[in-house]
Design a protein around this motif. Structure first.
Motif, PDB file in Angstrom:
ATOM      1  N   ASN A   1       0.795  -1.222   0.000  1.00  0.00           N
ATOM      2  CA  ASN A   1       0.000   0.000   0.000  1.00  0.00           C
ATOM      3  C   ASN A   1       0.823   1.265   0.000  1.00  0.00           C
ATOM      4  O   ASN A   1       1.904   1.321   0.583  1.00  0.00           O
ATOM      5  CB  ASN A   1      -0.889   0.039   1.251  1.00  0.00           C
ATOM      6  N   VAL A   2       0.266   2.293  -0.609  1.00  0.00           N
ATOM      7  CA  VAL A   2       0.791   3.635  -0.423  1.00  0.00           C
ATOM      8  C   VAL A   2       0.399   4.121   0.979  1.00  0.00           C
ATOM      9  O   VAL A   2      -0.641   3.719   1.506  1.00  0.00           O
ATOM     10  CB  VAL A   2       0.231   4.598  -1.500  1.00  0.00           C
ATOM     11  N   ILE A   3       1.227   4.946   1.570  1.00  0.00           N
ATOM     12  CA  ILE A   3       0.887   5.630   2.824  1.00  0.00           C
ATOM     13  C   ILE A   3       0.906   7.126   2.530  1.00  0.00           C
ATOM     14  O   ILE A   3       1.894   7.651   2.018  1.00  0.00           O
ATOM     15  CB  ILE A   3       1.876   5.309   3.952  1.00  0.00           C
ATOM     16  N   SER A   4      -0.193   7.776   2.850  1.00  0.00           N
ATOM     17  CA  SER A   4      -0.324   9.214   2.587  1.00  0.00           C
ATOM     18  C   SER A   4      -0.643   9.956   3.871  1.00  0.00           C
ATOM     19  O   SER A   4      -1.269   9.405   4.781  1.00  0.00           O
ATOM     20  CB  SER A   4      -1.438   9.467   1.563  1.00  0.00           C
TER      21      SER A   4
ATOM     22  N   ILE B   1       4.188   8.132   0.285  1.00  0.00           N
ATOM     23  CA  ILE B   1       5.328   7.261   0.023  1.00  0.00           C
ATOM     24  C   ILE B   1       4.807   5.985  -0.616  1.00  0.00           C
ATOM     25  O   ILE B   1       3.797   5.422  -0.184  1.00  0.00           O
ATOM     26  CB  ILE B   1       6.125   6.992   1.319  1.00  0.00           C
ATOM     27  N   SER B   2       5.493   5.533  -1.647  1.00  0.00           N
ATOM     28  CA  SER B   2       5.043   4.357  -2.379  1.00  0.00           C
ATOM     29  C   SER B   2       5.274   3.085  -1.576  1.00  0.00           C
ATOM     30  O   SER B   2       5.952   3.102  -0.542  1.00  0.00           O
ATOM     31  CB  SER B   2       5.768   4.267  -3.725  1.00  0.00           C
ATOM     32  N   ARG B   3       4.770   1.983  -2.070  1.00  0.00           N
ATOM     33  CA  ARG B   3       4.770   0.758  -1.275  1.00  0.00           C
ATOM     34  C   ARG B   3       6.163   0.269  -0.919  1.00  0.00           C
ATOM     35  O   ARG B   3       6.362  -0.284   0.160  1.00  0.00           O
ATOM     36  CB  ARG B   3       3.993  -0.352  -1.993  1.00  0.00           C
TER      37      ARG B   3
ATOM     38  N   THR C   1       9.662  15.064   6.128  1.00  0.00           N
ATOM     39  CA  THR C   1      10.218  13.865   5.526  1.00  0.00           C
ATOM     40  C   THR C   1       9.319  12.675   5.845  1.00  0.00           C
ATOM     41  O   THR C   1       9.055  12.405   7.023  1.00  0.00           O
ATOM     42  CB  THR C   1      11.631  13.571   6.048  1.00  0.00           C
ATOM     43  N   ILE C   2       8.881  11.999   4.807  1.00  0.00           N
ATOM     44  CA  ILE C   2       8.032  10.823   4.993  1.00  0.00           C
ATOM     45  C   ILE C   2       8.901   9.568   4.888  1.00  0.00           C
ATOM     46  O   ILE C   2       9.884   9.529   4.128  1.00  0.00           O
ATOM     47  CB  ILE C   2       6.887  10.797   3.963  1.00  0.00           C
ATOM     48  N   SER C   3       8.543   8.559   5.669  1.00  0.00           N
ATOM     49  CA  SER C   3       9.266   7.292   5.615  1.00  0.00           C
ATOM     50  C   SER C   3       8.322   6.175   6.047  1.00  0.00           C
ATOM     51  O   SER C   3       7.185   6.432   6.466  1.00  0.00           O
ATOM     52  CB  SER C   3      10.506   7.330   6.522  1.00  0.00           C
ATOM     53  N   ARG C   4       8.792   4.952   5.920  1.00  0.00           N
ATOM     54  CA  ARG C   4       7.977   3.817   6.333  1.00  0.00           C
ATOM     55  C   ARG C   4       8.881   2.670   6.766  1.00  0.00           C
ATOM     56  O   ARG C   4      10.036   2.567   6.330  1.00  0.00           O
ATOM     57  CB  ARG C   4       7.053   3.369   5.200  1.00  0.00           C
TER      58      ARG C   4
END
Length: 127
Positions: A32-35, A51-53, A69-72
């Motif tokens: 999944n994408v996370i937005s 951020i893309s999967r 800054t986005i991260s996962r």
């Protein structure tokens, strides 16, 4: 049923930092994408970042570019939004959202594929 819970919001002075977390339960986020979106009082909801999967692609709204800054971490089923150099105009309820990411790509302003949303966490930037 996938559920999202945001955390990390609070009161911070201008120029300060916060890190928001978005943790999923019930299903994996790895496809999944996370937005992240936000909604300030009296204003429409706006896209902040995504951020893309695989994490290979990210996208930011112009208003936050260079500061957020986005991260996962797919092993923790969690997404993050690091917010630095916060401004009063960043004050809003921040929501994370997710949906199937078929192309390993995303756009911060696009909510078409987003199927699950969290309940939101309030960020207040004030002296």
């Amino acid at each position: 049923q996938l559920q999202l819970v945001e955390s990390g919001g609070g009161l911070v002075q201008p120029g300060g930092s916060l890190r928001l977390s978005c943790t999923a339960s019930g299903s994996s986020l790895k496809y999944n994408v996370i937005s992240w979106f936000r909604q300030a009082p009296g204003k429409e909801r706006e896209g902040v970042s995504c951020i893309s999967r695989t994490g290979s692609r990210t996208n930011y709204a112009d208003a936050v570019k260079g500061r957020f800054t986005i991260s996962r971490d797919n092993s923790k089923n969690t997404g993050y939004l690091q917010m630095d150099s916060l401004k009063p105009e960043d004050t809003a309820v921040y929501y994370c959202a997710t949906g199937l990411d078929s192309y390993d790509s995303c756009s911060a302003s696009q909510d078409r594929v987003l199927e699950q949303w969290g309940q939101g966490t309030l960020v207040t930037v004030s002296a």
